[in-house]
Write a protein that holds these residues in place. Structure first.
Motif, PDB file in Angstrom:
ATOM      1  N   GLU A 185       0.819  -1.207   0.000  1.00 26.25           N
ATOM      2  CA  GLU A 185       0.000   0.000   0.000  1.00 26.25           C
ATOM      3  C   GLU A 185       0.854   1.258   0.000  1.00 26.25           C
ATOM      4  O   GLU A 185       0.553   2.240  -0.678  1.00 26.25           O
ATOM      5  CB  GLU A 185      -0.941  -0.008   1.204  1.00 26.25           C
TER       6      GLU A 185
ATOM      7  N   LYS B  69       0.857   4.207  -2.754  1.00 18.32           N
ATOM      8  CA  LYS B  69       0.520   5.596  -2.479  1.00 18.32           C
ATOM      9  C   LYS B  69       1.604   6.547  -2.956  1.00 18.32           C
ATOM     10  O   LYS B  69       1.352   7.703  -3.261  1.00 18.32           O
ATOM     11  CB  LYS B  69       0.262   5.781  -0.983  1.00 18.32           C
TER      12      LYS B  69
ATOM     13  N   THR C  84      -2.626  12.765  -5.293  1.00 17.35           N
ATOM     14  CA  THR C  84      -3.739  12.857  -4.364  1.00 17.35           C
ATOM     15  C   THR C  84      -5.021  13.068  -5.144  1.00 17.35           C
ATOM     16  O   THR C  84      -5.024  13.687  -6.188  1.00 17.35           O
ATOM     17  CB  THR C  84      -3.513  14.033  -3.397  1.00 17.35           C
TER      18      THR C  84
ATOM     19  N   ARG D 126     -10.230   8.359  -4.342  1.00 17.24           N
ATOM     20  CA  ARG D 126     -10.545   7.840  -3.016  1.00 17.24           C
ATOM     21  C   ARG D 126      -9.985   6.434  -2.836  1.00 17.24           C
ATOM     22  O   ARG D 126      -9.951   5.646  -3.777  1.00 17.24           O
ATOM     23  CB  ARG D 126     -12.060   7.824  -2.859  1.00 17.24           C
ATOM     24  N   GLU D 127      -9.550   6.119  -1.631  1.00 15.46           N
ATOM     25  CA  GLU D 127      -9.120   4.758  -1.302  1.00 15.46           C
ATOM     26  C   GLU D 127     -10.322   3.995  -0.752  1.00 15.46           C
ATOM     27  O   GLU D 127     -10.863   4.318   0.306  1.00 15.46           O
ATOM     28  CB  GLU D 127      -7.991   4.765  -0.284  1.00 15.46           C
TER      29      GLU D 127
ATOM     30  N   SER E 270     -12.204   0.498   0.689  1.00 15.87           N
ATOM     31  CA  SER E 270     -11.845  -0.690   1.449  1.00 15.87           C
ATOM     32  C   SER E 270     -12.225  -1.923   0.640  1.00 15.87           C
ATOM     33  O   SER E 270     -13.173  -1.902  -0.165  1.00 15.87           O
ATOM     34  CB  SER E 270     -12.577  -0.718   2.793  1.00 15.87           C
ATOM     35  N   TYR E 271     -11.483  -3.000   0.855  1.00 14.04           N
ATOM     36  CA  TYR E 271     -11.777  -4.250   0.144  1.00 14.04           C
ATOM     37  C   TYR E 271     -13.177  -4.739   0.512  1.00 14.04           C
ATOM     38  O   TYR E 271     -13.913  -5.234  -0.352  1.00 14.04           O
ATOM     39  CB  TYR E 271     -10.738  -5.307   0.512  1.00 14.04           C
TER      40      TYR E 271
ATOM     41  N   LEU F 131      -2.813   3.565 -12.593  1.00 13.49           N
ATOM     42  CA  LEU F 131      -3.225   4.437 -11.503  1.00 13.49           C
ATOM     43  C   LEU F 131      -2.436   5.729 -11.489  1.00 13.49           C
ATOM     44  O   LEU F 131      -2.989   6.822 -11.356  1.00 13.49           O
ATOM     45  CB  LEU F 131      -3.072   3.709 -10.162  1.00 13.49           C
TER      46      LEU F 131
ATOM     47  N   GLY G 152     -11.552   5.755  -7.610  1.00 15.73           N
ATOM     48  CA  GLY G 152     -10.712   5.376  -6.479  1.00 15.73           C
ATOM     49  C   GLY G 152      -9.986   4.071  -6.738  1.00 15.73           C
ATOM     50  O   GLY G 152      -9.970   3.554  -7.846  1.00 15.73           O
ATOM     51  N   TRP G 153      -9.407   3.538  -5.674  1.00 16.77           N
ATOM     52  CA  TRP G 153      -8.549   2.364  -5.792  1.00 16.77           C
ATOM     53  C   TRP G 153      -8.548   1.599  -4.477  1.00 16.77           C
ATOM     54  O   TRP G 153      -9.020   2.086  -3.443  1.00 16.77           O
ATOM     55  CB  TRP G 153      -7.131   2.798  -6.144  1.00 16.77           C
ATOM     56  N   CYS G 154      -7.999   0.402  -4.530  1.00 17.22           N
ATOM     57  CA  CYS G 154      -7.884  -0.422  -3.329  1.00 17.22           C
ATOM     58  C   CYS G 154      -6.702  -1.366  -3.496  1.00 17.22           C
ATOM     59  O   CYS G 154      -6.481  -1.905  -4.587  1.00 17.22           O
ATOM     60  CB  CYS G 154      -9.174  -1.225  -3.104  1.00 17.22           C
TER      61      CYS G 154
ATOM     62  N   GLU H 294      -5.595  -4.297  -1.025  1.00 19.94           N
ATOM     63  CA  GLU H 294      -5.709  -5.105   0.185  1.00 19.94           C
ATOM     64  C   GLU H 294      -5.791  -6.576  -0.183  1.00 19.94           C
ATOM     65  O   GLU H 294      -6.197  -6.930  -1.297  1.00 19.94           O
ATOM     66  CB  GLU H 294      -6.968  -4.718   0.987  1.00 19.94           C
TER      67      GLU H 294
END
Length: 658
Positions: free
Chosen positions: A322, A326, A331, A334-335, A337-338, A393, A409-411, A413
């Motif tokens: 992660e 990043k 910036t 949005r991040e 959650s899985y 990304l 956004g992205w994730c 995890e």
């Protein structure tokens, strides 16, 4: 050892007390921390163009927005912040007889709506002008009687509508908004005085007298967090609106109250007790309290530092992927959650798959908390997948154009790499051009023309208007999505590469899709903007003809190349016969012929003979003459002038594209 911790505590306190106010300064612009909507774009030199340099009678509309909402109201203290902003801009016109409509600086609770062109200044939607909630200072360059404008060179204050509550003629301070000269504006609002002032000058020195001054209480309109930015529009004109720099700050919030005074003691109560004598026992108690605070304060501070350090180290060790990710992205997105994405895709259920690609599957996601719909691209579990994920990304997070698929956004995890995009209701272009079975939606001729122009526009942005040039390398109909209005959105930047405008193209191993690849790219693996132009040409021919780039002849095993087929018809003087038969002739032959010839000129075997994508856009917008195309497809002979070093890419790129 006590003085040092006390200094640190004072510094920490100052940070806390100043955290309520916001300030930023852009001496020039990049794509960081900004959202560009509509026709707004980043120009060379760090300028922002709010509208496009387009020809009459076309219209343009665009917005530039600081991506983070700004707090203007503190509920605890019931205080509204004051604010001050300054920026330099210019309004010019390629045609002196064509002018309008101007630009605005605005505060709005909405950062997504693109306003309509014309007198709406790119600020509100013409179909629902009364639903907007905003404050705006307009710099209007056209007299619009619909909004009771006094003239075509005025400054006005607009609140929730475009009929200004007050205006001032810019000529009162000898300012011609349409002069094309650099103009600096200052807008100051002081909440304690309830006064808004607007200053204008050709210099960077703030004049002593405001052009517009109004006693007004804006606190009623600043109860929510607001987005700040600029908008502009044209209406059948060639007016160009540029923003050169921008500073903004809020001020006026009260400092954070000290924890040693838990009760809200008024000034009168303090003055009432100051005359009462204080006993010795009380003084001793205060000394002991002060000594205890002097010891406990630093100790507490160091405990907080120790806990913070422990948590930070633990996160650093446990979340390397992660943290690496990043560092790659800008910036903004949005991040997720899985867990949130897992629920939105019903556990990545097969029934939610809406696309498949080299990167992995794409799932339709329904977010129950907001009712929003998105598209989640899920990577394969491989190093290549991770590398492509980071490439896509880091690139698309910094790009803003109306014909790009917008990244939400992205994730990263559980070993998964996921991207979340806007959902495109009409799917990919190839699914509509080649439906299975053949009973899908038929793209009309106007839709196809719009797709050709929109795709040329976004490629011109990537090639010439970004801070760093972006070569897409995989332009094809399956990577072009269609929104609800059949507007094209280019996506899939997993194979894209950033490069400085003034540097030679990056050499890589060949990546992409057969049928769309330029001859020199197949030969040498050398990606340039002209290889993107070739792919664009094939896509345009596919759109006009309704045929795949390479397909099998009916009742035969022979494979037919689309470019060769169209060029053959052109040589026989029958190029119109290449048009998609499903259109049943519902098009102007002149327009069809132009689109087919643009496709052939872009798919020229010799890269030096291909037009720039900017020239293509001008041709399609009737701003330039078509490029002559030879009746016979030219042959191409490759030389061996490249060295081994030219053909070998760096390690990371080789692993990505091999």
């Amino acid at each position: 050892m006590l003085p040092l911790p006390r200094i640190l505590l004072v510094s920490l306190f100052l940070l806390l007390t100043s955290a309520e106010n916001t300030s930023f300064y852009f001496p020039f612009f990049t794509v960081r921390n900004l959202t560009l909507l509509g026709d707004s774009h980043l120009k060379n030199g760090g300028l922002i163009g709010l509208t496009r340099e387009i020809g009459v009678p076309s219209s343009s509309s665009g917005s530039l927005i600081y991506e983070n909402p700004i707090r203007f109201f503190d509920q605890e203290s019931n205080i509204t912040a004051s604010f001050s902003t300054s920026f330099s801009f210019s309004i010019s016109n390629l045609n002196p007889t064509s002018f309008g409509d101007g630009l605005t600086f605005f505060l709005s609770s909405d950062n997504l709506t693109l306003g309509s062109p014309g007198g709406y200044l790119g600020l509100v939607n013409s179909s629902q002008p009364t639903k907007a909630r905003f404050l705006a200072v307009e710099f209007d360059s056209k007299l619009d009687t619909e909004f009771n404008d006094p003239n075509g060179n005025h400054v006005g204050l607009d609140i929730n509508e475009l009929d200004s509550i007050i205006t001032a003629d810019a000529l009162l301070q000898n300012i011609d908004l349409k002069s094309g000269d650099l103009i600096t504006a200052w807008i100051d609002y002081k909440n304690d005085l309830r006064v808004l002032n607007v200053f204008l000058s050709y210099s960077t020195v703030k004049p002593p007298t405001p052009l517009l001054s109004l006693e007004i209480d804006l606190s009623h309109y600043l109860k929510d967090d607001m987005f700040v930015g600029f908008s502009a529009s044209t209406e059948g004109s060639t007016e160009v609106h540029l923003i050169y720099n921008w500073s903004f700050r809020t001020f006026g919030f009260l400092p954070v109250r000290s924890r040693s005074h838990p009760h809200n003691v008024s000034d009168s109560s303090v003055s009432a007790i100051t005359g009462i004598p204080v006993s010795n026992s009380t003084k001793k108690h205060h000394k002991r309290f002060g000594l205890g605070l002097g010891i406990a304060g630093p100790a507490f501070f160091f405990v907080v530092l120790a806990v913070f350090g422990y948590v930070s180290v633990k996160k650093w060790k446990g979340m390397k992927v992660e943290k690496c990710l990043k560092a790659e992205i800008l910036t903004g997105p949005r991040e997720f959650s899985y867990k949130e994405l897992y629920a939105a895709t019903r556990g990545f259920h097969s029934s939610r798959i809406i696309g498949r690609g080299a990167f992995g599957n794409v799932y339709k996601a329904v977010f129950f908390s907001s009712g929003a719909i998105g598209a989640v691209k899920r990577s394969k579990h491989s190093h290549e997948g991770k590398t492509e994920f980071l490439a896509e990304l880091s690139i698309i997070a910094g790009l803003r154009h109306k014909n790009l698929v917008q990244l939400q956004g992205w994730c990263a995890e559980k070993g998964e790499l996921l991207l979340v995009y806007d959902f495109m209701p009409n799917g990919s272009l190839d699914k509509l051009l080649h439906p299975e079975p053949e009973n899908g939606i038929l793209l009309t001729w106007s839709h196809r023309q719009n797709i050709a122009i929109g795709l040329a526009s976004v490629l011109a942005y990537l090639h010439q208007e970004c801070e760093q040039q972006v070569i897409h390398r995989d332009i094809k109909t399956s990577n072009i999505m269609l929104d609800g209005n059949f507007n094209p959105r280019l996506g899939d930047f997993g194979l894209a590469r950033l490069m400085d405008h003034d540097k030679s193209p990056v050499s890589t191993l060949t990546a992409g899709t057969m049928g769309y690849l330029a001859p020199e790219y197949l030969q040498y693996g050398k990606a340039t903007e002209k290889t993107d132009v070739f792919s664009y040409g094939v896509v345009i021919l596919e759109v006009a003809c309704g045929r795949r780039p390479i397909e099998r002849e009916l009742n035969s095993q022979k494979m037919v190349n689309l470019v060769d087929w169209v060029w053959g018809l052109y040589g026989l003087g029958k190029i119109i016969e290449a048009a998609d038969k499903r259109l049943n002739g519902a098009f102007k032959e002149q327009d069809m012929r132009k689109l087919l010839l643009v496709g052939l000129s872009c798919a020229h075997p010799d890269s030096a003979e291909r037009p720039s994508i900017r020239r293509v856009l001008q041709i399609l917008n009737n701003e330039a003459d078509p490029i002559p195309v030879p009746k016979m497809k030219p042959s191409l002979t490759f030389s061996c002038s490249l060295t081994v070093e030219d053909l070998v890419s760096d390690d990371e790129e080789s692993k990505t594209t091999a």
